[in-house]
Design a protein around this motif. Sequence first.
Motif, PDB file in Angstrom:
ATOM      1  N   LEU A  81       0.821  -1.202   0.000  1.00  0.00           N
ATOM      2  CA  LEU A  81       0.000   0.000   0.000  1.00  0.00           C
ATOM      3  C   LEU A  81       0.858   1.256   0.000  1.00  0.00           C
ATOM      4  N   ILE A  82       1.937   1.229   0.753  1.00  0.00           N
ATOM      5  CA  ILE A  82       2.832   2.384   0.815  1.00  0.00           C
ATOM      6  C   ILE A  82       3.493   2.626  -0.538  1.00  0.00           C
ATOM      7  N   GLU A  83       3.963   1.578  -1.167  1.00  0.00           N
ATOM      8  CA  GLU A  83       4.612   1.732  -2.480  1.00  0.00           C
ATOM      9  C   GLU A  83       3.631   2.253  -3.527  1.00  0.00           C
ATOM     10  N   GLU A  84       2.392   1.810  -3.462  1.00  0.00           N
ATOM     11  CA  GLU A  84       1.363   2.298  -4.381  1.00  0.00           C
ATOM     12  C   GLU A  84       1.143   3.792  -4.163  1.00  0.00           C
ATOM     13  N   LEU A  85       1.092   4.206  -2.908  1.00  0.00           N
ATOM     14  CA  LEU A  85       0.926   5.626  -2.584  1.00  0.00           C
ATOM     15  C   LEU A  85       2.134   6.437  -3.038  1.00  0.00           C
ATOM     16  N   GLU A  86       3.322   5.921  -2.800  1.00  0.00           N
ATOM     17  CA  GLU A  86       4.543   6.635  -3.177  1.00  0.00           C
ATOM     18  C   GLU A  86       4.692   6.772  -4.686  1.00  0.00           C
ATOM     19  N   SER A  87       4.115   5.850  -5.431  1.00  0.00           N
ATOM     20  CA  SER A  87       4.243   5.885  -6.890  1.00  0.00           C
ATOM     21  C   SER A  87       3.301   6.882  -7.549  1.00  0.00           C
ATOM     22  N   ALA A  88       2.350   7.407  -6.781  1.00  0.00           N
ATOM     23  CA  ALA A  88       1.342   8.308  -7.341  1.00  0.00           C
ATOM     24  C   ALA A  88       1.884   9.731  -7.465  1.00  0.00           C
ATOM     25  N   ASP A  89       1.561  10.362  -8.583  1.00  0.00           N
ATOM     26  CA  ASP A  89       1.896  11.779  -8.765  1.00  0.00           C
ATOM     27  C   ASP A  89       0.845  12.674  -8.122  1.00  0.00           C
ATOM     28  N   ALA A  90      -0.349  12.153  -7.946  1.00  0.00           N
ATOM     29  CA  ALA A  90      -1.440  12.873  -7.294  1.00  0.00           C
ATOM     30  C   ALA A  90      -2.378  11.843  -6.682  1.00  0.00           C
ATOM     31  N   VAL A  91      -3.076  12.279  -5.627  1.00  0.00           N
ATOM     32  CA  VAL A  91      -3.983  11.374  -4.914  1.00  0.00           C
ATOM     33  C   VAL A  91      -5.344  12.056  -4.780  1.00  0.00           C
ATOM     34  N   LEU A  92      -6.394  11.275  -4.996  1.00  0.00           N
ATOM     35  CA  LEU A  92      -7.780  11.737  -4.868  1.00  0.00           C
ATOM     36  C   LEU A  92      -8.481  10.824  -3.879  1.00  0.00           C
ATOM     37  N   ILE A  93      -9.093  11.405  -2.837  1.00  0.00           N
ATOM     38  CA  ILE A  93      -9.720  10.601  -1.785  1.00  0.00           C
ATOM     39  C   ILE A  93     -11.160  11.042  -1.570  1.00  0.00           C
ATOM     40  N   GLY A  94     -12.079  10.096  -1.630  1.00  0.00           N
ATOM     41  CA  GLY A  94     -13.463  10.346  -1.243  1.00  0.00           C
ATOM     42  C   GLY A  94     -13.631   9.992   0.219  1.00  0.00           C
ATOM     43  N   ALA A  95     -13.983  10.999   1.040  1.00  0.00           N
ATOM     44  CA  ALA A  95     -14.057  10.800   2.489  1.00  0.00           C
ATOM     45  C   ALA A  95     -15.370  11.341   3.038  1.00  0.00           C
ATOM     46  N   PRO A 130       0.404  16.274  -4.332  1.00  0.00           N
ATOM     47  CA  PRO A 130      -0.928  16.878  -4.215  1.00  0.00           C
ATOM     48  C   PRO A 130      -1.985  15.830  -3.868  1.00  0.00           C
ATOM     49  N   VAL A 131      -2.740  16.100  -2.812  1.00  0.00           N
ATOM     50  CA  VAL A 131      -3.822  15.215  -2.373  1.00  0.00           C
ATOM     51  C   VAL A 131      -5.101  16.036  -2.306  1.00  0.00           C
ATOM     52  N   THR A 132      -6.116  15.608  -3.065  1.00  0.00           N
ATOM     53  CA  THR A 132      -7.418  16.268  -3.055  1.00  0.00           C
ATOM     54  C   THR A 132      -8.405  15.358  -2.343  1.00  0.00           C
ATOM     55  N   VAL A 133      -9.051  15.882  -1.308  1.00  0.00           N
ATOM     56  CA  VAL A 133     -10.025  15.113  -0.539  1.00  0.00           C
ATOM     57  C   VAL A 133     -11.416  15.674  -0.763  1.00  0.00           C
ATOM     58  N   VAL A 134     -12.338  14.799  -1.151  1.00  0.00           N
ATOM     59  CA  VAL A 134     -13.752  15.171  -1.256  1.00  0.00           C
ATOM     60  C   VAL A 134     -14.407  14.769   0.055  1.00  0.00           C
ATOM     61  N   ALA A 135     -14.634  15.766   0.911  1.00  0.00           N
ATOM     62  CA  ALA A 135     -15.152  15.521   2.254  1.00  0.00           C
ATOM     63  C   ALA A 135     -16.637  15.863   2.302  1.00  0.00           C
ATOM     64  N   SER A 136     -17.458  14.937   1.853  1.00  0.00           N
ATOM     65  CA  SER A 136     -18.905  15.180   1.831  1.00  0.00           C
ATOM     66  C   SER A 136     -19.492  14.951   3.222  1.00  0.00           C
ATOM     67  N   ARG A 137     -20.591  15.655   3.505  1.00  0.00           N
ATOM     68  CA  ARG A 137     -21.221  15.498   4.809  1.00  0.00           C
ATOM     69  C   ARG A 137     -22.698  15.850   4.737  1.00  0.00           C
ATOM     70  N   GLY A 138     -23.485  15.150   5.567  1.00  0.00           N
ATOM     71  CA  GLY A 138     -24.926  15.290   5.496  1.00  0.00           C
ATOM     72  C   GLY A 138     -25.453  16.609   5.985  1.00  0.00           C
ATOM     73  N   GLY A 139     -24.724  17.256   6.898  1.00  0.00           N
ATOM     74  CA  GLY A 139     -25.120  18.545   7.436  1.00  0.00           C
ATOM     75  C   GLY A 139     -24.105  19.614   7.094  1.00  0.00           C
ATOM     76  N   ALA A 140     -24.086  20.666   7.910  1.00  0.00           N
ATOM     77  CA  ALA A 140     -23.136  21.768   7.734  1.00  0.00           C
ATOM     78  C   ALA A 140     -22.259  21.855   8.981  1.00  0.00           C
ATOM     79  N   LEU A 210      -4.472  20.730 -11.840  1.00  0.00           N
ATOM     80  CA  LEU A 210      -3.463  19.780 -11.392  1.00  0.00           C
ATOM     81  C   LEU A 210      -2.871  19.007 -12.567  1.00  0.00           C
ATOM     82  N   ALA A 211      -3.730  18.586 -13.495  1.00  0.00           N
ATOM     83  CA  ALA A 211      -3.240  17.850 -14.667  1.00  0.00           C
ATOM     84  C   ALA A 211      -2.285  18.705 -15.488  1.00  0.00           C
ATOM     85  N   GLN A 212      -2.638  19.980 -15.663  1.00  0.00           N
ATOM     86  CA  GLN A 212      -1.773  20.871 -16.428  1.00  0.00           C
ATOM     87  C   GLN A 212      -0.460  21.134 -15.707  1.00  0.00           C
ATOM     88  N   LYS A 213      -0.517  21.246 -14.399  1.00  0.00           N
ATOM     89  CA  LYS A 213       0.689  21.476 -13.605  1.00  0.00           C
ATOM     90  C   LYS A 213       1.665  20.301 -13.719  1.00  0.00           C
TER      91      LYS A 213
END
Length: 216
Positions: A81-95, A130-140, A210-213
């Motif tokens: 799992l660590i090697e997979e993470l280290e190999s990424a140029d960018a990370v996207l997480i749904g949380a 670069p890590v982008t997290v989509v932090a959805s939530r039911g309230g505010a 991010l893709a252009q960067k």
Amino acid sequence: MATLLHIDSSVFSTGASSSRAVTDAFRRIWQEQHPEGTVIHRDLAAQPVPHIDAHSHTAGFSDPATHTPEQAAAFAERVKLIEELESADAVLIGAPMYNLTIPSTLKAYLDNVVLMGRTAGDAQSIKGTPVTVVASRGGAYGPGTPREGYEYVQNYLSAILADFLGADLDFIVPELTMAPANPAMAELVPLFEASRERALDEATTKAKQLAQKLAA
């Protein structure tokens, strides 16, 4: 070409999941910008990673030459799992927020990849990624709201991903996602819809930037 590691943790499918709808939008734009690139999709709801146990935990703090067979086997799974993470140029997480915090499957994943002396501590092998997290939530739960003090998703992930791992962290936050399903929140549906559209727009913009960067 660039590699995107896309991690989802919602228990719902894309059609029913606010976080997956936004991560899918991000990923789709990313692939349009990087048709030759690689996307690694890890769905923690469909294929959860093992929770840390005594063998995998203690192995992270000891010399591999001293590992028992049980420690060696457990630690090898963490290293994958660590090697997979280290190999990424960018990370996207749904949380998505479940009971005020992240899904247990995402917590298990982070427990596996946070390793002092490699990804965390003085080394920080993904520092600057670069890590982008989509932090959805039911309230505010944003600043100034009555439930601001109950926000344990962004606070926790900022501590782990930015402080511990040194990632270049960014959040997209779709809010009030329970409004369409909860009659008591009916008057908040327009705010939910605005938040959803804003999140989708942010996903499109951030994915392009991010893709252009990374292509430069």
